[in-house]
Design a protein around this motif. Structure first.
Motif, PDB file in Angstrom:
ATOM      1  N   GLU A   1       0.828  -1.215   0.000  1.00 55.21           N
ATOM      2  CA  GLU A   1       0.000   0.000   0.000  1.00 55.21           C
ATOM      3  C   GLU A   1       0.862   1.265   0.000  1.00 55.21           C
ATOM      4  N   LEU A   2       2.148   1.081  -0.289  1.00 49.28           N
ATOM      5  CA  LEU A   2       3.068   2.214  -0.199  1.00 49.28           C
ATOM      6  C   LEU A   2       2.640   3.368  -1.100  1.00 49.28           C
ATOM      7  N   LYS A   3       2.722   4.602  -0.534  1.00 49.20           N
ATOM      8  CA  LYS A   3       2.367   5.785  -1.335  1.00 49.20           C
ATOM      9  C   LYS A   3       3.427   6.006  -2.403  1.00 49.20           C
ATOM     10  N   PRO A   4       3.056   6.596  -3.560  1.00 51.07           N
ATOM     11  CA  PRO A   4       4.068   6.845  -4.597  1.00 51.07           C
ATOM     12  C   PRO A   4       5.241   7.644  -4.030  1.00 51.07           C
ATOM     13  N   LEU A   5       6.428   7.295  -4.457  1.00 57.81           N
ATOM     14  CA  LEU A   5       7.679   7.980  -4.096  1.00 57.81           C
ATOM     15  C   LEU A   5       8.081   7.860  -2.624  1.00 57.81           C
ATOM     16  N   SER A   6       7.340   7.064  -1.854  1.00 60.08           N
ATOM     17  CA  SER A   6       7.692   6.867  -0.449  1.00 60.08           C
ATOM     18  C   SER A   6       8.994   6.054  -0.365  1.00 60.08           C
ATOM     19  N   PRO A   7       9.989   6.521   0.430  1.00 64.12           N
ATOM     20  CA  PRO A   7      11.283   5.826   0.432  1.00 64.12           C
ATOM     21  C   PRO A   7      11.238   4.463   1.134  1.00 64.12           C
ATOM     22  N   ILE A   8      12.157   3.588   0.716  1.00 67.75           N
ATOM     23  CA  ILE A   8      12.252   2.243   1.306  1.00 67.75           C
ATOM     24  C   ILE A   8      13.637   2.106   1.926  1.00 67.75           C
ATOM     25  N   LEU A   9      13.672   1.748   3.205  1.00 72.00           N
ATOM     26  CA  LEU A   9      14.969   1.589   3.869  1.00 72.00           C
ATOM     27  C   LEU A   9      15.480   0.168   3.632  1.00 72.00           C
ATOM     28  N   ILE A  10      16.721   0.057   3.196  1.00 64.48           N
ATOM     29  CA  ILE A  10      17.291  -1.270   2.919  1.00 64.48           C
ATOM     30  C   ILE A  10      18.469  -1.496   3.855  1.00 64.48           C
ATOM     31  N   TYR A  11      18.330  -2.535   4.687  1.00 65.36           N
ATOM     32  CA  TYR A  11      19.278  -2.775   5.768  1.00 65.36           C
ATOM     33  C   TYR A  11      20.089  -4.028   5.487  1.00 65.36           C
ATOM     34  N   GLY A  12      21.399  -3.901   5.511  1.00 66.09           N
ATOM     35  CA  GLY A  12      22.249  -5.072   5.277  1.00 66.09           C
ATOM     36  C   GLY A  12      23.694  -4.634   5.157  1.00 66.09           C
ATOM     37  N   HIS A  13      24.540  -5.550   4.673  1.00 65.63           N
ATOM     38  CA  HIS A  13      25.951  -5.176   4.534  1.00 65.63           C
ATOM     39  C   HIS A  13      26.380  -5.365   3.083  1.00 65.63           C
ATOM     40  N   MET A  14      27.091  -6.438   2.773  1.00 64.89           N
ATOM     41  CA  MET A  14      27.586  -6.592   1.403  1.00 64.89           C
ATOM     42  C   MET A  14      26.948  -7.789   0.711  1.00 64.89           C
ATOM     43  N   GLU A  15      25.696  -8.067   1.043  1.00 64.73           N
ATOM     44  CA  GLU A  15      25.012  -9.184   0.415  1.00 64.73           C
ATOM     45  C   GLU A  15      24.577  -8.784  -1.008  1.00 64.73           C
ATOM     46  N   PRO A  16      24.622  -9.744  -1.957  1.00 64.37           N
ATOM     47  CA  PRO A  16      24.142  -9.418  -3.313  1.00 64.37           C
ATOM     48  C   PRO A  16      22.690  -8.916  -3.297  1.00 64.37           C
ATOM     49  N   GLU A  17      21.918  -9.371  -2.298  1.00 65.95           N
ATOM     50  CA  GLU A  17      20.501  -8.946  -2.209  1.00 65.95           C
ATOM     51  C   GLU A  17      20.370  -7.445  -1.965  1.00 65.95           C
ATOM     52  N   MET A  18      21.437  -6.795  -1.494  1.00 63.41           N
ATOM     53  CA  MET A  18      21.369  -5.332  -1.332  1.00 63.41           C
ATOM     54  C   MET A  18      21.103  -4.706  -2.709  1.00 63.41           C
ATOM     55  N   LEU A  19      21.861  -5.187  -3.716  1.00 59.51           N
ATOM     56  CA  LEU A  19      21.677  -4.639  -5.075  1.00 59.51           C
ATOM     57  C   LEU A  19      20.298  -4.988  -5.616  1.00 59.51           C
ATOM     58  N   VAL A  20      19.858  -6.212  -5.300  1.00 61.71           N
ATOM     59  CA  VAL A  20      18.524  -6.655  -5.742  1.00 61.71           C
ATOM     60  C   VAL A  20      17.477  -5.687  -5.184  1.00 61.71           C
ATOM     61  N   ALA A  21      17.604  -5.375  -3.890  1.00 61.37           N
ATOM     62  CA  ALA A  21      16.610  -4.509  -3.247  1.00 61.37           C
ATOM     63  C   ALA A  21      16.707  -3.063  -3.764  1.00 61.37           C
ATOM     64  N   PHE A  22      17.936  -2.572  -4.010  1.00 63.63           N
ATOM     65  CA  PHE A  22      18.082  -1.201  -4.552  1.00 63.63           C
ATOM     66  C   PHE A  22      17.343  -1.107  -5.897  1.00 63.63           C
ATOM     67  N   LEU A  23      17.686  -2.074  -6.782  1.00 58.79           N
ATOM     68  CA  LEU A  23      17.105  -1.999  -8.131  1.00 58.79           C
ATOM     69  C   LEU A  23      15.609  -2.287  -8.104  1.00 58.79           C
ATOM     70  N   GLY A  24      15.184  -3.164  -7.192  1.00 53.00           N
ATOM     71  CA  GLY A  24      13.748  -3.448  -7.043  1.00 53.00           C
ATOM     72  C   GLY A  24      12.995  -2.186  -6.643  1.00 53.00           C
ATOM     73  N   SER A  25      13.530  -1.427  -5.698  1.00 52.01           N
ATOM     74  CA  SER A  25      12.871  -0.196  -5.241  1.00 52.01           C
ATOM     75  C   SER A  25      12.712   0.797  -6.382  1.00 52.01           C
ATOM     76  N   VAL A  26      13.818   1.074  -7.066  1.00 55.54           N
ATOM     77  CA  VAL A  26      13.739   2.127  -8.093  1.00 55.54           C
ATOM     78  C   VAL A  26      12.913   1.673  -9.300  1.00 55.54           C
TER      79      VAL A  26
END
Ligand code: AMP
Length: 502
Positions: free
Chosen positions: A47-72
């Motif tokens: 239900e996230l509002k348009p342009l609402s930021p998503i906090l991504i918590y982690g260190h150097m896991e490949p999933e960090m990139l997955v989550a960055f690109l998924g958000s944008v």
């Protein structure tokens, strides 16, 4: 957005090429793009509002990139938060950014008190069925792509908003003006919550390269770091000068260890001539670039290749010339432009300058303005121009760099002064060979029941660890009945600095 289209093209044409490697974890372009799509589809279903930021918590896991690109790709900016950031600080980031969705990539449980915030574990997303996501939802133009939180002098971190256009301007410059394109292997040293990491992350992905990321475990154990470095076959080295200086302490740090290393990219703090000379001796095949810029102008805006001639000509290295689409202006204290070789405040004018700090109007208005119709940022750095090159001459305020980390002394003081054991506190940097070696804090203590000073220090440090990352906690604590004051009633930092040196 061209950057995202380039990554998609790699995923379509060379899906097996590795995009990211960190210790024993890897992800290729095909998998990265597919899993980012799954994440984007998941986000679009919330239900996230348009342009609402998503906090991504982690260190150097490949999933960090997955989550960055998924958000944008779902049209939302992301806030990268490294696992070294304490919970209290994360709570402040959530509060100030009004984040409603957190993606936890790490193995730790992340407790967020605010019940209106949904915390999703990355493994939950992995098990979700998903629908295709088209480029219609991608973050675009002036919309924010990422938000990086930096230390703020008022005691709270401030979120620098970087738009898709800001980032594209930076990436275009990197790929076009530096010898780094053509699918090279990039070293990533900085955690993703620091914008130095953007210097390798997106230029690498935009040019079909591979990111090879150092973890905090490797940094803690140099033996493992060097074993891994040998395997990395790094071609483009991106780090703070402090990190390279640390590696230089080991004699095996040379071209034999990294035979294909061809480019060093430095940013974030002064690059000492001595470090540069040693690097050029040990890595004769590599070019060294000094770049300069703040998070607020997307990583870096000036650069210079440090050649033998430059090393011979200057005792302090220049930070170079501005990228083609950007102008550097020097202003005096009356806001008048300086046209000769005099020192002034460095103003950055151009398309990679941020729109400002998220939700912080007053601070944004203080630091950002329009200069001849173009977005401009007052860096707080002093500099001068000589023979067309920009030179950095230190800060005009209390922002410092320690081991490559940016911090405001006032923010540290604010947190120390909040302690019930403290009446007032002043933090001063202690220098060795023109470089900050550590921080020392002078405290007027409040009443307490500790017998020994080290117990008092222990108690204050424990409180601080809940609010500040370890690198912001002073190494040396000392206690005083009073601290020197200037005639106009302010703490006299100059006298205090002298006191610390005694
Ligand atoms: P950050 O936002 O962490 O990138 O920090 C930005 C600040 O780091 C700048 O405002 C400068 O004070 C300092 N800085 C960045 N690059 C350089 C450089 N090449 N030489 C000296 N200081 C630098």
């Amino acid at each position: 957005m061209k950057l995202l289209s380039n990554i998609k093209k790699m995923a379509d044409t060379k899906p097996e090429t590795l995009a990211f490697v960190s210790q024993d974890q890897t992800i290729n372009y095909g998998e990265l793009w597919k899993r980012a799509e799954q994440t984007a589809s998941f986000i679009l279903n919330t239900e996230l509002k348009p342009l609402s930021p998503i906090l991504i918590y982690g260190h150097m896991e490949p999933e960090m990139l997955v989550a960055f690109l998924g958000s944008v790709r779902a049209g939302h900016p992301y806030i990268p938060v490294d696992t070294s950031i304490p919970l209290e600080r994360i709570a402040k980031i959530i509060e100030s950014s009004k984040t409603k969705l957190v993606i936890n990539v790490s193995k730790d449980t992340l407790l967020v008190e605010d019940t209106s915030v949904q915390v999703v574990n990355v493994s939950e997303i992995k098990n979700h069925s998903f629908l295709p996501v088209t480029m219609d939802t991608w973050v675009r133009e002036d919309e924010t792509f990422y938000i990086i939180y930096t230390s703020g002098s008022t005691g709270n971190p401030k979120g620098v908003q970087i738009s898709a256009d800001n980032l594209q301007s930076f990436v275009d410059w990197m790929v076009e003006d530096f010898p780094i394109s053509g699918g090279l292997r990039f070293l990533n040293q900085a955690p993703f919550s620091f914008d130095l990491s953007v210097m390798d992350l997106y230029p690498a992905l935009a040019s079909g390269g591979t990111i090879w990321a150092i973890t905090k475990e490797m940094i803690a154990k140099p033996k493992i770091l060097f074993e891994e470095l040998k395997k990395s076959n790094t071609q483009v080295w991106t780090s703070t000068p402090s990190f390279a200086q640390m590696c230089l302490m080991d004699p095996s740090y040379n071209q034999e260890l990294l035979p294909e290393l061809s480019v060093f990219l430095f940013c974030g703090e002064i690059l000492p001539v001595s470090v540069c000379k040693q690097l050029k001796e040990r890595f004769p095949k590599a070019k060294v670039f000094n770049t300069y810029g703040p998070t607020e102008a997307t990583v870096a805006v000036t650069s210079v290749e440090v050649t033998e001639e430059i090393l011979q000509e200057y005792q302090t290295l220049p930070v170079g010339k501005a990228k083609g689409d950007t102008q550097i202006v020097l202003l005096d204290e009356n806001q008048k432009q300086i046209l000769d070789d005099e020192k002034g405040e460095i103003i950055i004018v151009g398309p990679s300058v941020s729109k400002g700090y998220l939700g912080q109007k007053e601070q944004t208005e203080k630091a950002f303005f329009m200069y001849n119709g173009v977005q401009a940022y007052r860096t707080g750095d002093a500099g001068y121009m000589k023979q067309g090159q920009l030179f950095y001459k230190g800060r005009m305020d209390f922002q410092i760099k320690l081991h490559g980390y940016r911090m405001e002394l006032e923010e540290i003081e604010y947190h120390i002064a909040k302690s019930k054991y403290v009446k007032s506190a002043v933090v001063v940097p202690v220098y060795q060979n023109d470089k900050i070696d550590y921080l020392s804090v002078l405290i007027i203590p409040a009443e307490h029941n500790f017998e020994k000073e080290y117990q008092l220090t222990g108690a204050i440090k424990k409180e601080l660890a809940e609010e500040l990352p370890a690198y912001m906690i002073p190494r040396k604590f000392s206690y005083h009945a009073e601290l020197p004051i200037t005639p106009n009633g302010k703490v006299d930092r100059k006298q205090i600095r002298e006191k610390v040196l005694l």
